[in-house]
Design a protein around this motif. Structure first.
Motif, short mmCIF file in Angstrom:
data_model
loop_
_atom_site.label_atom_id
_atom_site.label_comp_id
_atom_site.label_asym_id
_atom_site.label_seq_id
_atom_site.Cartn_x
_atom_site.Cartn_y
_atom_site.Cartn_z
N LYS A 134 52.27 76.62 74.32
CA LYS A 134 51.47 76.35 73.00
C LYS A 134 50.47 77.32 72.80
N HIS A 135 50.14 77.32 71.69
CA HIS A 135 48.69 78.17 71.16
C HIS A 135 47.68 77.21 70.58
N TYR A 136 46.44 77.51 70.69
CA TYR A 136 45.48 76.42 70.61
C TYR A 136 44.51 77.03 69.44
N ALA A 137 43.83 75.96 68.61
CA ALA A 137 43.00 76.36 67.75
C ALA A 137 41.90 75.25 67.77
N PHE A 138 40.63 75.80 67.57
CA PHE A 138 39.54 74.93 67.75
C PHE A 138 39.49 73.99 66.86
N LEU A 139 39.12 72.44 67.35
CA LEU A 139 39.27 71.47 66.35
C LEU A 139 38.05 70.90 65.88
N ALA A 140 37.19 70.68 66.96
CA ALA A 140 35.75 70.22 66.80
C ALA A 140 34.88 70.09 68.03
N TRP A 141 33.61 69.81 68.07
CA TRP A 141 33.00 69.36 69.24
C TRP A 141 33.02 67.90 69.35
N ASP A 142 33.16 67.23 70.59
CA ASP A 142 33.33 66.09 70.72
C ASP A 142 32.08 65.08 70.25
N GLU A 143 31.13 65.81 70.03
CA GLU A 143 29.96 64.93 69.70
C GLU A 143 29.48 65.83 68.38
N ASP A 144 28.64 65.01 67.49
CA ASP A 144 27.94 65.65 66.49
C ASP A 144 26.87 66.62 66.93
N TYR A 171 61.07 87.99 71.67
CA TYR A 171 60.47 86.77 70.91
C TYR A 171 58.84 86.98 70.88
N GLU A 172 58.29 86.94 69.56
CA GLU A 172 56.95 86.71 69.32
C GLU A 172 56.79 85.66 68.79
N CYS A 173 55.65 84.99 69.08
CA CYS A 173 55.03 83.82 68.35
C CYS A 173 54.29 84.43 66.97
N THR A 174 54.81 83.42 65.92
CA THR A 174 54.20 83.74 64.82
C THR A 174 52.65 83.17 64.65
N GLY A 175 52.27 82.25 65.68
CA GLY A 175 50.81 81.83 65.54
C GLY A 175 49.93 82.35 66.45
N CYS A 176 50.22 83.26 67.56
CA CYS A 176 49.58 83.78 68.49
C CYS A 176 50.25 85.06 68.81
N ASP A 177 49.56 85.64 69.99
CA ASP A 177 50.02 86.92 70.70
C ASP A 177 51.05 86.66 71.69
N HIS A 178 51.44 85.41 72.04
CA HIS A 178 52.32 85.12 73.07
C HIS A 178 53.71 85.78 72.62
N SER A 179 54.28 86.43 73.64
CA SER A 179 55.73 86.96 73.62
C SER A 179 56.65 87.25 74.79
N TYR A 180 57.64 87.34 74.94
CA TYR A 180 58.56 87.47 76.23
C TYR A 180 59.83 88.42 75.91
N ILE A 181 60.13 88.83 76.66
CA ILE A 181 61.61 89.57 76.35
C ILE A 181 62.70 89.01 77.49
N VAL A 182 63.75 88.72 76.94
CA VAL A 182 64.84 88.23 77.45
C VAL A 182 66.06 89.29 77.40
N ALA A 183 66.48 89.94 78.49
CA ALA A 183 67.35 90.86 78.75
C ALA A 183 68.64 90.41 78.21
N ASN A 184 69.61 91.02 77.53
CA ASN A 184 70.76 90.55 76.87
C ASN A 184 71.59 90.00 78.10
N GLY A 185 72.31 88.78 77.65
CA GLY A 185 73.36 88.39 78.89
C GLY A 185 72.39 87.23 79.47
N ASP A 186 70.86 87.38 79.59
CA ASP A 186 70.16 86.30 80.05
C ASP A 186 69.97 85.16 79.11
N THR A 187 69.55 83.85 79.53
CA THR A 187 69.19 82.88 78.65
C THR A 187 67.65 82.87 78.12
N ALA A 188 67.21 82.30 77.11
CA ALA A 188 65.78 82.51 76.81
C ALA A 188 65.33 81.01 77.45
#
Length: 190
Positions: free
Chosen positions: A122-132, A173-190
């Motif tokens: 996952k990638h994460y986004a700040f939601l809120a502080w737990d207290e006011d 493979y590049e995530c559209t929501g963050c900078d996460h990416s990884y490479i899979v060599a042809n013939g390997d499975t993702a």
């Protein structure tokens, strides 16, 4: 018979003591008196007032001055309570600019919005502080705020690189929501 200068002296004696009592009463009448000042410094004021012996004559001027001085000193030395204000990441670590040691009534600036690194899923986004955080505008107690994040599964775009004579092919493979990416060599499975 009491002379005019003796009456003036009696008034002066009484006035310095009354001024000290008035100053103490004014501070103690503050609705935030108990919350604002430390127990020990409030006790010093109470003790100084309780130590007073009343109905002393003109010959006891040093005693009256001592009572007035003790009360004034206790009021002058009232110590404000101090509080810790913490801003924590969701794992309990203090974030940058997230530690404050302040006096009663101080204002604390809420730190910049924290960020959480992505992980394999996952990638994460700040939601809120737990207290006011409005309590930061006038601190009257220890405060702890913990960042809350919302996680979103990675969504990837695929870019395939074909094999050549000198390199094996792969898929990026590049995530559209963050900078996460990884490479899979042809013939390997993702």
């Amino acid at each position: 018979m009491i002379k005019y200068d003796q009456i003036f002296n009696l008034r002066r004696i009484a006035q310095s003591f009354r001024d000290a009592i008035d100053a103490a009463n004014k501070v103690m009448a503050d609705p935030e008196y108990e919350a604002r000042y430390t127990d020990s410094s409030r006790e010093a004021v109470t003790s100084a007032i309780a130590a007073v012996k009343y109905n002393l004559g003109l010959s006891k001027q040093p005693d009256v001055d001592g009572y007035a001085d003790a009360i004034n000193n206790a009021v002058d030395k009232l110590e404000e309570n101090k509080y810790v204000v913490l801003f924590l990441d969701d794992d309990g670590t203090i974030i940058k600019d997230g530690y404050h040691f302040v006096e009663y009534g101080d204002t604390v600036t809420v730190p910049a919005t924290p960020e959480k690194d992505y992980d394999a899923d996952k990638h994460y986004a700040f939601l809120a502080w737990d207290e006011d955080t409005s309590a930061c505008s006038y601190v009257t107690d220890d405060l702890i705020f913990t960042a809350q994040f919302t996680g979103t599964n990675h969504s990837y775009t695929e870019t395939t690189v074909d094999s050549t004579c000198t390199t094996d092919g792969s898929t990026l493979y590049e995530c559209t929501g963050c900078d996460h990416s990884y490479i899979v060599a042809n013939g390997d499975t993702a």
